[in-house]
Design a protein around this motif. Structure first.
Motif, PDB file in Angstrom:
ATOM      1  N   ALA A   1     -86.512  49.519  43.189  1.00 44.80           N
ATOM      2  CA  ALA A   1     -85.413  48.629  43.798  1.00 44.80           C
ATOM      3  C   ALA A   1     -84.206  48.751  42.735  1.00 44.80           C
ATOM      4  O   ALA A   1     -83.087  49.166  43.105  1.00 44.80           O
ATOM      5  N   ALA A   2     -84.532  48.498  41.426  1.00 39.94           N
ATOM      6  CA  ALA A   2     -83.683  48.541  40.497  1.00 39.94           C
ATOM      7  C   ALA A   2     -83.021  50.025  40.277  1.00 39.94           C
ATOM      8  O   ALA A   2     -81.828  50.147  40.114  1.00 39.94           O
ATOM      9  N   ALA A   3     -83.909  51.009  40.285  1.00 38.52           N
ATOM     10  CA  ALA A   3     -83.310  52.491  40.190  1.00 38.52           C
ATOM     11  C   ALA A   3     -82.613  52.657  41.411  1.00 38.52           C
ATOM     12  O   ALA A   3     -81.522  53.419  41.296  1.00 38.52           O
ATOM     13  N   GLY A   4     -82.939  52.480  42.644  1.00 37.82           N
ATOM     14  CA  GLY A   4     -82.224  52.556  43.809  1.00 37.82           C
ATOM     15  C   GLY A   4     -80.998  52.051  43.893  1.00 37.82           C
ATOM     16  O   GLY A   4     -80.037  52.492  44.531  1.00 37.82           O
ATOM     17  N   CYS A   5     -80.702  50.831  43.290  1.00 34.97           N
ATOM     18  CA  CYS A   5     -79.509  50.008  43.360  1.00 34.97           C
ATOM     19  C   CYS A   5     -78.746  50.886  42.499  1.00 34.97           C
ATOM     20  O   CYS A   5     -77.474  50.905  42.533  1.00 34.97           O
ATOM     21  N   ALA A   6     -79.025  51.182  41.142  1.00 32.03           N
ATOM     22  CA  ALA A   6     -78.169  52.057  40.421  1.00 32.03           C
ATOM     23  C   ALA A   6     -77.631  53.303  41.047  1.00 32.03           C
ATOM     24  O   ALA A   6     -76.475  53.811  40.795  1.00 32.03           O
ATOM     25  N   VAL A   7     -78.497  54.089  41.548  1.00 32.65           N
ATOM     26  CA  VAL A   7     -78.285  55.359  42.263  1.00 32.65           C
ATOM     27  C   VAL A   7     -77.381  55.072  43.352  1.00 32.65           C
ATOM     28  O   VAL A   7     -76.455  55.878  43.613  1.00 32.65           O
ATOM     29  N   GLY A   8     -77.748  54.088  44.250  1.00 29.59           N
ATOM     30  CA  GLY A   8     -76.946  53.738  45.420  1.00 29.59           C
ATOM     31  C   GLY A   8     -75.437  53.543  44.980  1.00 29.59           C
ATOM     32  O   GLY A   8     -74.390  53.953  45.526  1.00 29.59           O
ATOM     33  N   HIS A   9     -75.333  52.534  43.985  1.00 31.83           N
ATOM     34  CA  HIS A   9     -73.832  52.158  43.655  1.00 31.83           C
ATOM     35  C   HIS A   9     -73.034  53.475  42.957  1.00 31.83           C
ATOM     36  O   HIS A   9     -72.055  53.608  43.211  1.00 31.83           O
ATOM     37  N   HIS A  10     -73.833  54.295  42.015  1.00 33.73           N
ATOM     38  CA  HIS A  10     -73.281  55.264  41.732  1.00 33.73           C
ATOM     39  C   HIS A  10     -72.708  56.484  42.772  1.00 33.73           C
ATOM     40  O   HIS A  10     -71.551  56.888  42.598  1.00 33.73           O
ATOM     41  N   MET A  11     -73.499  56.507  43.693  1.00 34.91           N
ATOM     42  CA  MET A  11     -73.109  57.353  44.906  1.00 34.91           C
ATOM     43  C   MET A  11     -71.964  56.791  45.637  1.00 34.91           C
ATOM     44  O   MET A  11     -71.381  57.673  46.061  1.00 34.91           O
TER      45      MET A  11
ATOM     46  N   GLY B   1     -73.909  50.143  48.799  1.00 34.20           N
ATOM     47  CA  GLY B   1     -74.662  51.281  48.167  1.00 34.20           C
ATOM     48  C   GLY B   1     -75.781  50.890  47.416  1.00 34.20           C
ATOM     49  O   GLY B   1     -76.778  51.478  47.558  1.00 34.20           O
ATOM     50  N   CYS B   2     -75.543  49.827  46.467  1.00 40.09           N
ATOM     51  CA  CYS B   2     -76.400  49.321  45.926  1.00 40.09           C
ATOM     52  C   CYS B   2     -77.910  48.640  46.667  1.00 40.09           C
ATOM     53  O   CYS B   2     -78.742  48.762  46.389  1.00 40.09           O
ATOM     54  N   LEU B   3     -77.248  47.781  47.846  1.00 43.84           N
ATOM     55  CA  LEU B   3     -78.343  47.374  48.782  1.00 43.84           C
ATOM     56  C   LEU B   3     -79.170  48.475  49.462  1.00 43.84           C
ATOM     57  O   LEU B   3     -80.379  48.286  49.443  1.00 43.84           O
ATOM     58  N   ALA B   4     -78.388  49.261  49.999  1.00 44.34           N
ATOM     59  CA  ALA B   4     -79.319  50.132  50.519  1.00 44.34           C
ATOM     60  C   ALA B   4     -80.201  51.112  49.635  1.00 44.34           C
ATOM     61  O   ALA B   4     -81.083  51.528  50.197  1.00 44.34           O
ATOM     62  N   GLY B   5     -79.726  51.552  48.368  1.00 47.99           N
ATOM     63  CA  GLY B   5     -80.386  52.243  47.487  1.00 47.99           C
ATOM     64  C   GLY B   5     -81.723  51.307  46.990  1.00 47.99           C
ATOM     65  O   GLY B   5     -82.786  51.831  46.877  1.00 47.99           O
ATOM     66  N   ALA B   6     -81.423  50.092  47.075  1.00 47.38           N
ATOM     67  CA  ALA B   6     -82.293  49.079  46.335  1.00 47.38           C
ATOM     68  C   ALA B   6     -83.510  48.990  47.596  1.00 47.38           C
ATOM     69  O   ALA B   6     -84.566  48.934  47.199  1.00 47.38           O
ATOM     70  N   ALA B   7     -83.036  49.125  48.822  1.00 50.86           N
ATOM     71  CA  ALA B   7     -83.964  48.703  49.811  1.00 50.86           C
ATOM     72  C   ALA B   7     -84.920  50.199  49.861  1.00 50.86           C
ATOM     73  O   ALA B   7     -85.996  50.195  49.867  1.00 50.86           O
ATOM     74  N   ALA B   8     -84.165  51.339  49.801  1.00 48.32           N
ATOM     75  CA  ALA B   8     -85.184  52.413  49.983  1.00 48.32           C
ATOM     76  C   ALA B   8     -85.797  52.689  48.456  1.00 48.32           C
ATOM     77  O   ALA B   8     -86.995  52.958  48.829  1.00 48.32           O
ATOM     78  N   GLY B   9     -85.198  52.436  47.573  1.00 48.05           N
ATOM     79  CA  GLY B   9     -86.112  52.571  46.392  1.00 48.05           C
ATOM     80  C   GLY B   9     -87.239  51.501  46.150  1.00 48.05           C
ATOM     81  O   GLY B   9     -88.519  51.830  45.703  1.00 48.05           O
ATOM     82  N   GLY B  10     -87.117  50.440  46.663  1.00 51.05           N
ATOM     83  CA  GLY B  10     -88.208  49.350  46.610  1.00 51.05           C
ATOM     84  C   GLY B  10     -89.278  49.949  47.549  1.00 51.05           C
ATOM     85  O   GLY B  10     -90.434  49.756  47.096  1.00 51.05           O
ATOM     86  N   VAL B  11     -89.141  50.202  48.791  1.00 53.60           N
ATOM     87  CA  VAL B  11     -90.165  50.788  49.485  1.00 53.60           C
ATOM     88  C   VAL B  11     -90.726  51.978  48.871  1.00 53.60           C
ATOM     89  O   VAL B  11     -91.966  52.002  48.893  1.00 53.60           O
ATOM     90  N   ALA B  12     -89.763  52.986  48.346  1.00 50.91           N
ATOM     91  CA  ALA B  12     -90.584  54.240  47.814  1.00 50.91           C
ATOM     92  C   ALA B  12     -91.435  53.847  46.633  1.00 50.91           C
ATOM     93  O   ALA B  12     -92.628  54.442  46.515  1.00 50.91           O
ATOM     94  N   GLY B  13     -90.966  52.908  45.691  1.00 51.67           N
ATOM     95  CA  GLY B  13     -91.754  52.486  44.651  1.00 51.67           C
ATOM     96  C   GLY B  13     -93.027  51.641  45.050  1.00 51.67           C
ATOM     97  O   GLY B  13     -94.118  51.803  44.331  1.00 51.67           O
TER      98      GLY B  13
END
Length: 61
Positions: A46-56, A23-35
Protein backbone atom coordinates in the motif's frame (compact mmCIF):
# COMPACT_ATOMS: atom_id res chain seq x y z
CA UNK A 1 -15.75 -8.86 5.88
CA UNK A 2 -13.25 -6.27 7.04
CA UNK A 3 -11.60 -6.11 3.60
CA UNK A 4 -14.97 -5.45 1.95
CA UNK A 5 -15.67 -2.57 4.33
CA UNK A 6 -12.21 -1.11 3.72
CA UNK A 7 -12.63 -1.42 -0.04
CA UNK A 8 -15.96 0.39 0.04
CA UNK A 9 -14.49 3.13 2.24
CA UNK A 10 -11.54 3.55 -0.13
CA UNK A 11 -13.84 3.85 -3.14
CA UNK A 12 -15.94 6.43 -1.33
CA UNK A 13 -12.84 8.47 -0.57
CA UNK A 14 -11.67 8.19 -4.15
CA UNK A 15 -14.73 10.05 -5.36
CA UNK A 16 -14.25 12.94 -2.97
CA UNK A 17 -10.57 13.87 -3.32
CA UNK A 18 -8.35 15.62 -5.86
CA UNK A 19 -6.38 13.97 -8.64
CA UNK A 20 -3.05 13.52 -6.85
CA UNK A 21 -4.71 12.15 -3.71
CA UNK A 22 -6.92 9.93 -5.82
CA UNK A 23 -3.80 8.53 -7.46
CA UNK A 24 -2.38 7.76 -4.04
CA UNK A 25 -5.57 6.07 -2.87
CA UNK A 26 -5.98 4.03 -6.03
CA UNK A 27 -2.33 3.01 -5.95
CA UNK A 28 -2.54 2.15 -2.27
CA UNK A 29 -5.59 -0.03 -2.84
CA UNK A 30 -3.98 -1.89 -5.73
CA UNK A 31 -0.62 -2.15 -3.98
CA UNK A 32 -2.20 -3.34 -0.76
CA UNK A 33 -4.03 -6.14 -2.52
CA UNK A 34 -0.97 -7.11 -4.56
CA UNK A 35 1.27 -7.05 -1.48
CA UNK A 36 -1.17 -9.16 0.49
CA UNK A 37 -1.47 -11.75 -2.27
CA UNK A 38 2.29 -11.81 -2.89
CA UNK A 39 3.21 -12.64 0.68
CA UNK A 40 1.12 -10.93 3.34
CA UNK A 41 2.90 -7.59 2.92
CA UNK A 42 -0.21 -5.49 2.41
CA UNK A 43 1.04 -2.41 4.25
CA UNK A 44 4.30 -2.34 2.33
CA UNK A 45 2.42 -2.75 -0.94
CA UNK A 46 0.00 0.00 0.00
CA UNK A 47 2.83 2.41 0.80
CA UNK A 48 4.60 1.68 -2.47
CA UNK A 49 1.34 1.86 -4.42
CA UNK A 50 0.53 5.23 -2.89
CA UNK A 51 3.91 6.63 -3.88
CA UNK A 52 3.64 5.33 -7.44
CA UNK A 53 0.00 6.41 -7.82
CA UNK A 54 0.77 9.90 -6.56
CA UNK A 55 3.74 10.20 -8.91
CA UNK A 56 1.74 9.02 -11.92
CA UNK A 57 -1.14 11.39 -11.14
CA UNK A 58 1.20 14.37 -10.89
CA UNK A 59 2.99 13.32 -14.06
CA UNK A 60 -0.31 13.03 -15.92
CA UNK A 61 -1.47 16.41 -14.64
Amino acid sequence: MRSIILSVAALALLGSVGTASAGCLAGAAAGGVAGHVAGHHGLLGAAAGCAVGHHMAKKKK
